[in-house]
Every structure is written in structure tokens, then in C-alpha cells.
Scaffold this motif. Structure first.
Motif, short mmCIF file in Angstrom:
data_model
loop_
_atom_site.label_atom_id
_atom_site.label_comp_id
_atom_site.label_asym_id
_atom_site.label_seq_id
_atom_site.Cartn_x
_atom_site.Cartn_y
_atom_site.Cartn_z
N LEU A 76 11.63 -7.49 -8.24
CA LEU A 76 11.87 -8.25 -7.02
C LEU A 76 11.88 -7.38 -5.77
CD1 LEU A 76 14.67 -10.67 -8.26
CD2 LEU A 76 12.26 -11.19 -7.90
N THR A 77 12.35 -6.15 -5.90
CA THR A 77 12.48 -5.28 -4.73
C THR A 77 11.29 -4.36 -4.52
OG1 THR A 77 13.65 -3.60 -6.01
CG2 THR A 77 14.99 -5.28 -4.92
N GLY A 78 10.51 -4.13 -5.53
CA GLY A 78 9.37 -3.23 -5.41
C GLY A 78 9.72 -1.84 -5.89
N THR A 79 8.69 -1.03 -6.11
CA THR A 79 8.88 0.31 -6.64
C THR A 79 8.12 1.31 -5.80
OG1 THR A 79 6.96 0.21 -8.09
CG2 THR A 79 9.05 -0.57 -9.00
N TRP A 80 8.48 2.55 -6.00
CA TRP A 80 7.76 3.63 -5.35
C TRP A 80 6.32 3.67 -5.86
CZ3 TRP A 80 5.57 8.03 -7.54
CH2 TRP A 80 5.13 9.00 -6.64
N ALA A 81 6.14 3.45 -7.14
CA ALA A 81 4.79 3.47 -7.73
C ALA A 81 3.93 2.36 -7.12
CB ALA A 81 4.88 3.30 -9.24
N GLY A 82 4.52 1.20 -6.90
CA GLY A 82 3.77 0.11 -6.26
C GLY A 82 3.40 0.44 -4.83
N ARG A 83 4.32 1.10 -4.14
CA ARG A 83 4.05 1.48 -2.75
C ARG A 83 2.93 2.52 -2.68
NH1 ARG A 83 3.61 -0.33 2.01
NH2 ARG A 83 3.95 1.25 3.60
N VAL A 84 2.96 3.50 -3.57
CA VAL A 84 1.91 4.52 -3.59
C VAL A 84 0.57 3.89 -3.93
CG1 VAL A 84 1.10 6.56 -4.85
CG2 VAL A 84 3.46 6.45 -4.07
N ALA A 85 0.55 2.99 -4.91
CA ALA A 85 -0.70 2.32 -5.28
C ALA A 85 -1.24 1.49 -4.12
CB ALA A 85 -0.48 1.45 -6.51
N ALA A 86 -0.34 0.81 -3.38
CA ALA A 86 -0.77 0.01 -2.23
C ALA A 86 -1.32 0.90 -1.12
CB ALA A 86 0.39 -0.83 -1.72
N GLU A 87 -0.67 2.02 -0.86
CA GLU A 87 -1.16 2.95 0.16
C GLU A 87 -2.53 3.51 -0.23
OE1 GLU A 87 -0.02 3.72 3.16
OE2 GLU A 87 1.65 2.32 2.92
N ARG A 88 -2.69 3.81 -1.50
CA ARG A 88 -3.99 4.30 -1.97
C ARG A 88 -5.07 3.24 -1.79
NH1 ARG A 88 -7.22 4.31 -6.43
NH2 ARG A 88 -8.23 6.26 -6.97
N GLN A 89 -4.74 2.00 -2.12
CA GLN A 89 -5.70 0.92 -1.96
C GLN A 89 -6.00 0.68 -0.49
OE1 GLN A 89 -7.22 -0.44 -4.62
NE2 GLN A 89 -8.56 -1.44 -3.17
N ASN A 90 -5.01 0.86 0.37
CA ASN A 90 -5.20 0.73 1.81
C ASN A 90 -6.18 1.79 2.30
OD1 ASN A 90 -4.97 0.43 4.57
ND2 ASN A 90 -2.76 0.48 4.60
N LEU A 91 -6.03 3.03 1.83
CA LEU A 91 -6.95 4.10 2.21
C LEU A 91 -8.37 3.81 1.72
CD1 LEU A 91 -7.30 6.87 3.51
CD2 LEU A 91 -6.66 7.88 1.30
N ILE A 92 -8.49 3.33 0.50
CA ILE A 92 -9.81 2.97 -0.03
C ILE A 92 -10.42 1.86 0.82
CG2 ILE A 92 -11.00 1.90 -1.99
CD1 ILE A 92 -9.03 3.42 -3.81
N GLY A 93 -9.61 0.88 1.23
CA GLY A 93 -10.10 -0.20 2.09
C GLY A 93 -10.56 0.31 3.44
N GLN A 94 -9.87 1.29 4.01
CA GLN A 94 -10.31 1.86 5.29
C GLN A 94 -11.64 2.58 5.14
OE1 GLN A 94 -7.12 4.34 6.70
NE2 GLN A 94 -5.75 2.60 7.05
N ILE A 95 -11.79 3.30 4.03
CA ILE A 95 -13.06 4.00 3.79
C ILE A 95 -14.19 3.00 3.63
CG2 ILE A 95 -14.31 5.47 2.15
CD1 ILE A 95 -11.60 6.90 1.66
#
Length: 188
Positions: A76-95
Motif C-alpha cells: 500500500l505504501t510503496g517500496t524503494w525497489a518500486g521507486r527505483v524501477a519507476a525512475e529507471r522507466q522514466n529515464l527510458i521514457g525520456q530517451i
């Protein structure tokens, strides 16, 4: 003065030795495991072993219930692993967006994919919580001990099931964009 009858005592010794030999030959062979089990049963060690095994299984089920409830909260609160995966996906989306495309594609690549990946990671934790809670509750029915589970263990297991179900539902809603859809640019 004392007199001894040497012949009589040697005869009684011989007959006594023959009697012991006959007794040894007539005794049935005893399985060592059975003899040990009988000794444990007589001394009460069997009950101690069963009690120790039950406590060990109970401790494992209690730990699983507690971990399941924790995983439900994490879903329910989220995890560090989820945040890192989302940031990585965000970077891939920018590229990917730097190669061109419509504004809607840019939004989807940069924000939508990261949003969906966060929902998938949180949903995975929710499924794990749900499975642990169900396993602890079902343990009694499928070969668990005959002793009832402690109240605190059942409470944590039900918390794991509830939080896991809630986390899975929220993750599904976020992944499918039912509640919070991606922003639009106004052009189609």
C-alpha cells in the motif's frame, strides 16, 4: 568348620549358565528403533519432541503471518525497489521521447510507463502478502498440527489477506488507469 559341596555348586553354575543361554536364545530380537521409542515413551521424551516440533512449526507460521502483514502494508505504501524501477522507466521514457513522437506518446513514455511499473511492483508485494496470509490460515486444514493457532497468528494472517487484497485492488486500478488516467494534451 565349614564344609562346601564343590560338586553341587559347579553343577548349579552350569545349569544356571545353560538357563541363561536358553533364555537368550528364546528372547525375540528387538528392533533398536522400537526399543528407543518405548524408552522415550516411558520417559516422556516423545511428548517433548512433539511439543518442540509443534513450537517450531508454530513459530514458522507466526513469522509467515507477520511477514505477510508487513508485505501488505508495503504494497500500500510503496517500496524503494518500486521507486527505483519507476525512475529507471522514466529515464527510458525520456530517451525514447527524444527520438520524436506526439505529445501523448511523450506523456505515456515518461510518466505512464513508470506509473504502471510502480503499480506492478506494488501488486507483486500484495500478491505475496495475500499468499502468505492464505497459507497460514489454510495450514491447519492441510496437515497442520491439531492444536489451534494462537489468536495473534490468525489476526496477522487475516491482516495479510486483507491488506494484500486491498493492495492488489489498488494496484490493479492504478495499472488500468481507472481512477487516475494519464493527462491529455487536448489534441488527438
Amino acid at each position: 568348620m565349614e564344609t562346601r559341596n564343590v560338586g553341587a555348586s559347579s553343577t548349579s553354575r552350569e545349569s544356571s549358565a545353560e538357563g541363561k543361554q536358553d533364555l537368550l536364545e528364546s528372547e525375540p530380537t528387538v528392533d533398536v528403533g522400537t526399543a528407543e521409542a518405548e524408552v522415550e515413551l516411558a520417559t516422556g521424551k516423545v511428548g517433548e519432541r512433539r511439543h518442540a516440533a509443534a513450537l517450531s512449526a508454530s513459530a514458522g507460521a507466526g513469522a509467515a503471518a507477520l511477514i505477510g502483514a508487513g508485505l501488505g502494508i508495503i504494497s500500500l505504501t510503496g517500496t524503494w525497489a518500486g521507486r527505483v524501477a519507476a525512475e529507471r522507466q522514466n529515464l527510458i521514457g525520456q530517451i525514447e521521447s527524444s527520438r520524436g513522437g506526439s505529445p501523448a506518446q511523450h506523456i505515456s513514455r515518461i510518466y505512464g510507463d513508470a506509473w504502471h511499473l510502480t503499480a506492478v511492483v506494488n501488486g507483486t508485494f500484495a500478491v505475496l502478502a495475500l499468499l502468505l496470509g492464505i497459507l497460514v490460515l489454510a495450514r491447519q486444514a492441510f496437515g497442520g498440527s491439531n492444536r489451534p493457532q494462537p489468536v495473534w497468528m490468525r489476526s496477522f494472517a487475516w491482516a495479510a489477506v486483507t491488506l494484500g487484497t486491498l493492495g492488489l485492488a489498488i494496484s490493479g486500478v492504478l495499472y488500468t488507469d481507472i481512477v487516475a488516467s494519464l493527462p491529455t494534451t487536448g489534441t488527438r
